[in-house]
Design an enzyme around this catalytic site. Structure first.
Site, short mmCIF file in Angstrom:
data_model
loop_
_atom_site.label_atom_id
_atom_site.label_comp_id
_atom_site.label_asym_id
_atom_site.label_seq_id
_atom_site.Cartn_x
_atom_site.Cartn_y
_atom_site.Cartn_z
N ARG A 105 -48.13 -27.15 -17.99
CA ARG A 105 -48.47 -26.68 -16.65
C ARG A 105 -47.34 -26.77 -15.63
NH1 ARG A 105 -52.76 -27.95 -19.25
NH2 ARG A 105 -51.39 -29.61 -19.95
N THR A 106 -46.74 -27.93 -15.55
CA THR A 106 -45.83 -28.15 -14.42
C THR A 106 -44.62 -27.23 -14.53
OG1 THR A 106 -46.59 -30.41 -14.42
CG2 THR A 106 -44.66 -29.94 -13.09
N LYS B 211 -25.43 -36.02 -25.89
CA LYS B 211 -24.05 -36.47 -26.13
C LYS B 211 -23.71 -37.69 -25.31
CE LYS B 211 -22.76 -31.60 -26.34
NZ LYS B 211 -21.94 -30.60 -25.66
N ARG C 113 -38.42 -33.34 -14.57
CA ARG C 113 -39.36 -34.28 -15.21
C ARG C 113 -38.54 -35.19 -16.12
NH1 ARG C 113 -45.14 -33.03 -17.83
NH2 ARG C 113 -45.56 -32.98 -15.59
N1 ASP Z 1 -49.74 -33.80 -17.09
C1 ASP Z 1 -49.88 -34.98 -16.27
C2 ASP Z 1 -48.56 -35.72 -16.22
O1 ASP Z 1 -47.59 -35.25 -16.76
C3 ASP Z 1 -51.02 -35.83 -16.73
C4 ASP Z 1 -50.94 -36.27 -18.16
O2 ASP Z 1 -50.00 -35.90 -18.90
O3 ASP Z 1 -51.87 -36.98 -18.57
O4 ASP Z 1 -48.52 -36.77 -15.63
N1 CP Z 2 -50.65 -31.71 -15.16
C1 CP Z 2 -49.43 -31.69 -15.77
O1 CP Z 2 -48.44 -32.22 -15.27
O2 CP Z 2 -49.44 -30.99 -16.93
P1 CP Z 2 -48.17 -30.84 -17.91
O3 CP Z 2 -47.83 -32.24 -18.38
O4 CP Z 2 -48.62 -29.93 -18.98
O5 CP Z 2 -47.04 -30.30 -17.08
#
Ligand code: ASP
Ligand code: CP
Length: 307
Positions: A55-56, A85, A106
């Site tokens: 999603r993100t 590396k 992320r």
């Molecule tokens: N997608 C959210 C996160 O990355 C929640 C989860 O993975 O449980 O924090």
């Molecule tokens: N809610 C969320 O962060 O989903 P993803 O981990 O799939 O990005």
């Protein structure tokens, strides 16, 4: 707040009025997407993901595409970037901030986004940093709640799940603390309760925190049921990993008021059985879809686009 050029690392950086302004922009964008189709036509977003995501990352990329912008992406940076590396995160960010106008990052380490924001010459949006925070998720959670209830003031939210290692509830509880008269009821397996320092901080900020013994107790009179997944990838070895440790059940849905909504940041595993999808209060798909508009609003804000 003038967001232009700012990073978003923690919900703590936002005031209530910043949040409301951002959610208003997201709502305008959702109402009339073509009106914003070339808003960021000269801008480049870099998505740098050192952890899995559906999603993100995709909603950030969709958001940029819907605003007419461009995307460069490292979706599995932990395997395919020069981090393999031995390049440090700081050096990676120094590079990428010369290639893009904004970075969505992320990373598995709490604090990584703050470190990235320090060295970046462009805004860094925290797309989840280990057990730390996930601020744009909290904004989209708030967007879903506001669409249903009109306002967040005075609401009672019941949170079920791994509140220790799940970063979404960390950001959401900090966000809820910015509103008036909000109660957060928490139900978590032993060892997975909200971290003590975070609990103390949100209480200090005015959030009423009420740990509950059972989900049925927690959901009575609640306006939102917020379910989270066991963060298996982050659990210390001494904690149980068994699936089915906790789950929404029929008794909880019977006790949940009719006007309430059920949210989940997703992905769901055992804690939210698929039969719940048929319940008219289930809003997690809509919640995730709203994330595109919320992230459009975030990108427009940090890039200083005039609406
Ligand atoms: N997608 C959210 C996160 O990355 C929640 C989860 O993975 O449980 O924090
Ligand atoms: N809610 C969320 O962060 O989903 P993803 O981990 O799939 O990005």
């Amino acid at each position: 707040m003038n967001w232009k050029g700012q990073s978003l690392v923690s919900v703590q950086e936002l005031s209530r009025s910043d949040i409301e302004a951002l959610l208003d922009t997201a709502a305008l964008m959702q109402e009339d997407p073509p009106a914003y189709a070339s808003l960021l036509s000269r801008s480049i977003l870099a998505t740098l993901f050192f952890e899995p995501s559906t999603r993100t990352r995709l909603s950030f990329e969709s958001a940029m595409a819907r605003l007419g912008g461009h995307i460069i992406s490292a979706p599995n940076a932990s395997e395919m970037s020069s981090a393999v590396k031995g390049e440090t995160l700081a050096d990676t960010i120094r590079m990428v901030s010369g290639y893009a106008d904004v970075i969505a990052l992320r990373h598995p380490r709490a604090g990584a986004s703050a470190e990235a924001a320090e060295v970046s010459t462009v805004p860094v949006l925290n797309a989840g940093d280990g057990t730390g925070e996930h601020p744009t998720q909290a904004l989209l959670d708030a967007y879903a709640i506001r669409r249903q209830h009109g306002s967040l003031d005075g609401l009672t939210v019941a949170a079920l799940g791994d509140l220790a290692y799940g970063r979404t509830i960390h950001s959401l509880s900090l966000l809820l603390a910015k509103y008036q008269g909000v109660t957060l009821r928490t139900v978590a397996p032993r060892g997975l309760e909200l971290p003590k320092d975070l609990a103390a901080e949100v209480r200090r900020l005015g959030l009423r925190l009420e740990p509950a013994d059972t989900l049925v107790d927690a959901v009575a009179d609640s306006d939102v049921l917020y379910v989270t997944r066991l963060q298996k990838e982050r659990l210390p070895a001494h904690l149980p990993r068994a699936p089915g440790l906790y789950a929404v059940d029929r008794a909880a849905l019977d006790a949940l008021p009719r006007h309430a909504i059920i949210l989940h940041p997703l992905p769901r595993v055992d804690e939210l059985p698929i039969w719940v999808d048929a319940d008219p209060r289930a809003r997690y798909i809509e919640q995730a879809h709203g994330g595109v508009y919320v992230r459009m609003a975030c990108l427009a804000a940090v890039l200083g686009a005039s609406l």
